[in-house]
Design a protein around this motif. Sequence first.
Motif, PDB file in Angstrom:
ATOM      1  N   MET A 125      27.156   1.909  -4.726  1.00 50.75           N
ATOM      2  CA  MET A 125      25.835   2.354  -5.677  1.00 50.75           C
ATOM      3  C   MET A 125      25.308   0.872  -6.180  1.00 50.75           C
ATOM      4  O   MET A 125      24.005   0.582  -6.395  1.00 50.75           O
ATOM      5  N   GLN A 126      26.561   0.385  -6.924  1.00 57.06           N
ATOM      6  CA  GLN A 126      26.166  -0.976  -7.758  1.00 57.06           C
ATOM      7  C   GLN A 126      25.710  -1.657  -6.858  1.00 57.06           C
ATOM      8  O   GLN A 126      24.863  -2.745  -7.167  1.00 57.06           O
ATOM      9  N   ARG A 127      26.308  -1.931  -5.611  1.00 55.47           N
ATOM     10  CA  ARG A 127      25.621  -3.079  -4.730  1.00 55.47           C
ATOM     11  C   ARG A 127      24.165  -2.574  -4.082  1.00 55.47           C
ATOM     12  O   ARG A 127      23.455  -3.521  -4.091  1.00 55.47           O
ATOM     13  N   LEU A 128      23.745  -1.361  -4.090  1.00 54.65           N
ATOM     14  CA  LEU A 128      22.496  -1.101  -3.658  1.00 54.65           C
ATOM     15  C   LEU A 128      21.452  -1.775  -5.103  1.00 54.65           C
ATOM     16  O   LEU A 128      20.333  -2.241  -4.785  1.00 54.65           O
ATOM     17  N   PHE A 129      22.068  -1.328  -6.304  1.00 53.15           N
ATOM     18  CA  PHE A 129      21.242  -1.824  -7.370  1.00 53.15           C
ATOM     19  C   PHE A 129      21.317  -3.356  -7.562  1.00 53.15           C
ATOM     20  O   PHE A 129      20.130  -3.733  -7.928  1.00 53.15           O
ATOM     21  N   PRO A 167       0.843  -1.203  -0.003  1.00 55.28           N
ATOM     22  CA  PRO A 167       0.120   0.322   0.082  1.00 55.28           C
ATOM     23  C   PRO A 167       0.891   1.203  -0.155  1.00 55.28           C
ATOM     24  O   PRO A 167       2.000   1.358   0.520  1.00 55.28           O
ATOM     25  N   ASN A 168       0.285   2.439  -0.332  1.00 49.19           N
ATOM     26  CA  ASN A 168       1.032   3.723  -0.575  1.00 49.19           C
ATOM     27  C   ASN A 168       1.302   3.941   0.611  1.00 49.19           C
ATOM     28  O   ASN A 168       2.724   4.452   0.621  1.00 49.19           O
ATOM     29  N   GLU A 169       0.878   3.948   1.720  1.00 48.71           N
ATOM     30  CA  GLU A 169       1.363   4.215   3.033  1.00 48.71           C
ATOM     31  C   GLU A 169       2.601   3.735   3.453  1.00 48.71           C
ATOM     32  O   GLU A 169       3.349   4.148   3.959  1.00 48.71           O
ATOM     33  N   ILE A 170       2.715   2.302   2.926  1.00 46.12           N
ATOM     34  CA  ILE A 170       4.030   1.680   3.628  1.00 46.12           C
ATOM     35  C   ILE A 170       5.140   2.085   2.650  1.00 46.12           C
ATOM     36  O   ILE A 170       6.193   2.470   3.006  1.00 46.12           O
ATOM     37  N   ILE A 171       4.782   2.227   1.317  1.00 44.89           N
ATOM     38  CA  ILE A 171       5.643   2.623   0.329  1.00 44.89           C
ATOM     39  C   ILE A 171       6.357   4.244   0.672  1.00 44.89           C
ATOM     40  O   ILE A 171       7.389   4.316   0.502  1.00 44.89           O
ATOM     41  N   PHE A 172       5.277   5.074   0.898  1.00 45.85           N
ATOM     42  CA  PHE A 172       5.841   6.452   1.333  1.00 45.85           C
ATOM     43  C   PHE A 172       6.744   6.352   2.524  1.00 45.85           C
ATOM     44  O   PHE A 172       7.558   7.410   2.517  1.00 45.85           O
ATOM     45  N   SER A 173       6.271   5.595   3.336  1.00 42.54           N
ATOM     46  CA  SER A 173       7.340   5.626   4.763  1.00 42.54           C
ATOM     47  C   SER A 173       8.519   5.133   4.470  1.00 42.54           C
ATOM     48  O   SER A 173       9.574   5.586   5.428  1.00 42.54           O
ATOM     49  N   LYS A 174       8.671   4.291   3.349  1.00 42.67           N
ATOM     50  CA  LYS A 174      10.094   4.029   3.170  1.00 42.67           C
ATOM     51  C   LYS A 174      11.016   4.815   2.311  1.00 42.67           C
ATOM     52  O   LYS A 174      12.165   4.664   2.297  1.00 42.67           O
ATOM     53  N   ILE A 175      10.198   5.894   1.587  1.00 44.20           N
ATOM     54  CA  ILE A 175      11.007   6.778   0.731  1.00 44.20           C
ATOM     55  C   ILE A 175      12.290   7.527   1.344  1.00 44.20           C
ATOM     56  O   ILE A 175      13.398   7.443   1.179  1.00 44.20           O
ATOM     57  N   PRO A 176      12.111   7.766   2.563  1.00 43.64           N
ATOM     58  CA  PRO A 176      13.370   8.451   3.213  1.00 43.64           C
ATOM     59  C   PRO A 176      14.410   7.423   3.665  1.00 43.64           C
ATOM     60  O   PRO A 176      15.624   7.993   3.399  1.00 43.64           O
ATOM     61  N   GLU A 177      14.090   6.598   3.865  1.00 42.26           N
ATOM     62  CA  GLU A 177      15.081   5.299   4.047  1.00 42.26           C
ATOM     63  C   GLU A 177      15.933   4.899   2.820  1.00 42.26           C
ATOM     64  O   GLU A 177      17.210   5.270   2.774  1.00 42.26           O
ATOM     65  N   TRP A 178      15.293   4.799   1.589  1.00 40.95           N
ATOM     66  CA  TRP A 178      16.008   4.680   0.537  1.00 40.95           C
ATOM     67  C   TRP A 178      16.503   5.977  -0.070  1.00 40.95           C
ATOM     68  O   TRP A 178      17.678   5.597  -0.615  1.00 40.95           O
ATOM     69  N   THR A 179      16.065   6.963   0.197  1.00 41.37           N
ATOM     70  CA  THR A 179      16.753   8.118  -0.067  1.00 41.37           C
ATOM     71  C   THR A 179      18.171   8.354   0.648  1.00 41.37           C
ATOM     72  O   THR A 179      19.205   8.397   0.003  1.00 41.37           O
ATOM     73  N   GLU A 180      18.115   7.970   1.959  1.00 38.06           N
ATOM     74  CA  GLU A 180      19.519   8.021   2.588  1.00 38.06           C
ATOM     75  C   GLU A 180      20.218   6.980   2.296  1.00 38.06           C
ATOM     76  O   GLU A 180      21.573   7.245   2.149  1.00 38.06           O
ATOM     77  N   GLU A 181      19.644   5.920   1.855  1.00 38.92           N
ATOM     78  CA  GLU A 181      20.799   4.776   1.286  1.00 38.92           C
ATOM     79  C   GLU A 181      21.743   5.105   0.158  1.00 38.92           C
ATOM     80  O   GLU A 181      22.675   4.641   0.185  1.00 38.92           O
ATOM     81  N   ALA A 182      20.981   5.935  -0.692  1.00 41.16           N
ATOM     82  CA  ALA A 182      21.628   6.473  -2.053  1.00 41.16           C
ATOM     83  C   ALA A 182      22.516   7.718  -1.738  1.00 41.16           C
ATOM     84  O   ALA A 182      22.862   7.993  -2.775  1.00 41.16           O
ATOM     85  N   GLN A 183      22.660   8.132  -0.539  1.00 36.09           N
ATOM     86  CA  GLN A 183      23.354   9.590  -0.141  1.00 36.09           C
ATOM     87  C   GLN A 183      24.865   9.256  -0.301  1.00 36.09           C
ATOM     88  O   GLN A 183      25.216   8.153   0.117  1.00 36.09           O
ATOM     89  N   VAL A 184      25.562  10.048  -0.911  1.00 37.24           N
ATOM     90  CA  VAL A 184      27.154  10.069  -0.670  1.00 37.24           C
ATOM     91  C   VAL A 184      27.804   8.556  -0.937  1.00 37.24           C
ATOM     92  O   VAL A 184      28.347   8.120   0.121  1.00 37.24           O
ATOM     93  N   LYS A 185      27.544   7.898  -1.909  1.00 40.21           N
ATOM     94  CA  LYS A 185      27.894   6.528  -2.177  1.00 40.21           C
ATOM     95  C   LYS A 185      28.975   6.606  -3.258  1.00 40.21           C
ATOM     96  O   LYS A 185      29.077   7.735  -4.139  1.00 40.21           O
ATOM     97  N   THR A 186      29.719   5.541  -3.219  1.00 40.76           N
ATOM     98  CA  THR A 186      30.945   5.249  -4.135  1.00 40.76           C
ATOM     99  C   THR A 186      30.366   4.752  -5.267  1.00 40.76           C
ATOM    100  O   THR A 186      29.125   4.108  -5.154  1.00 40.76           O
ATOM    101  N   VAL A 187      30.791   4.434  -6.386  1.00 40.27           N
ATOM    102  CA  VAL A 187      30.256   3.752  -7.492  1.00 40.27           C
ATOM    103  C   VAL A 187      29.975   2.390  -7.048  1.00 40.27           C
ATOM    104  O   VAL A 187      28.920   1.727  -7.217  1.00 40.27           O
ATOM    105  N   ASP A 188      30.927   1.708  -6.329  1.00 40.02           N
ATOM    106  CA  ASP A 188      30.738   0.311  -5.990  1.00 40.02           C
ATOM    107  C   ASP A 188      29.548   0.135  -4.965  1.00 40.02           C
ATOM    108  O   ASP A 188      28.846  -0.844  -5.107  1.00 40.02           O
TER     109      ASP A 188
END
Length: 176
Positions: free
Chosen positions: A91-95, A68-89
């Motif tokens: 970021m590739q591991r996240l993908f 549901p959208n409520e669950i998805i929207f609650s995860k957006i800050p976590e996903w955004t934080e995960e992708a901050q200031v990463k190296t190429v490697d």
Amino acid sequence: MNSSMLQHSQQLYEYHVWANDRLFAHLGQLPEDVFHAEVTSVFPSVAQTLGHMYLFEQLYMSVLAGEPNEIIFSKIPEWTEEAQVKTVDEMQRLFGGVTEQFRDLLRRTPDLDKAMTIEHPKYGRLDTHFSDILHHVVNHGTYHRGNVTAMLKQQGYAGVPTDYLFYLMECQESRQ
């Protein structure tokens, strides 16, 4: 939708993974500062473009999983934080992680053309199909890989070819 169309949906997703992998391999050969350099484009850096792509992948994987959208929207800050200031490697591991989640979801989804209704907070309701959303994920990735190519060119570096045709040629070669 017939079985060849369903196989095509899965093949398009595998193309998307292939293209991202090619891009990461290319980025790994460039100086790390190219990844974070500020440029004038759709996003201010290659890293931020890939961060956006990662967030989008997580979001639509969750949509396809029926969260549901409520669950998805609650995860957006976590996903955004995960992708901050990463190296190429990093970021590739996240993908790689989200790719495995997608592949698992595809294995567990017997009908890739099943009907779905999604509610977008800004654009409203859409009656669609699982395969249409999957195609949207692939198309979104293609668009932003093009942005990355333009960003690299601005910095004096070549991009890497990630056209679908090259994927098909590589698949054909590996079957021979």
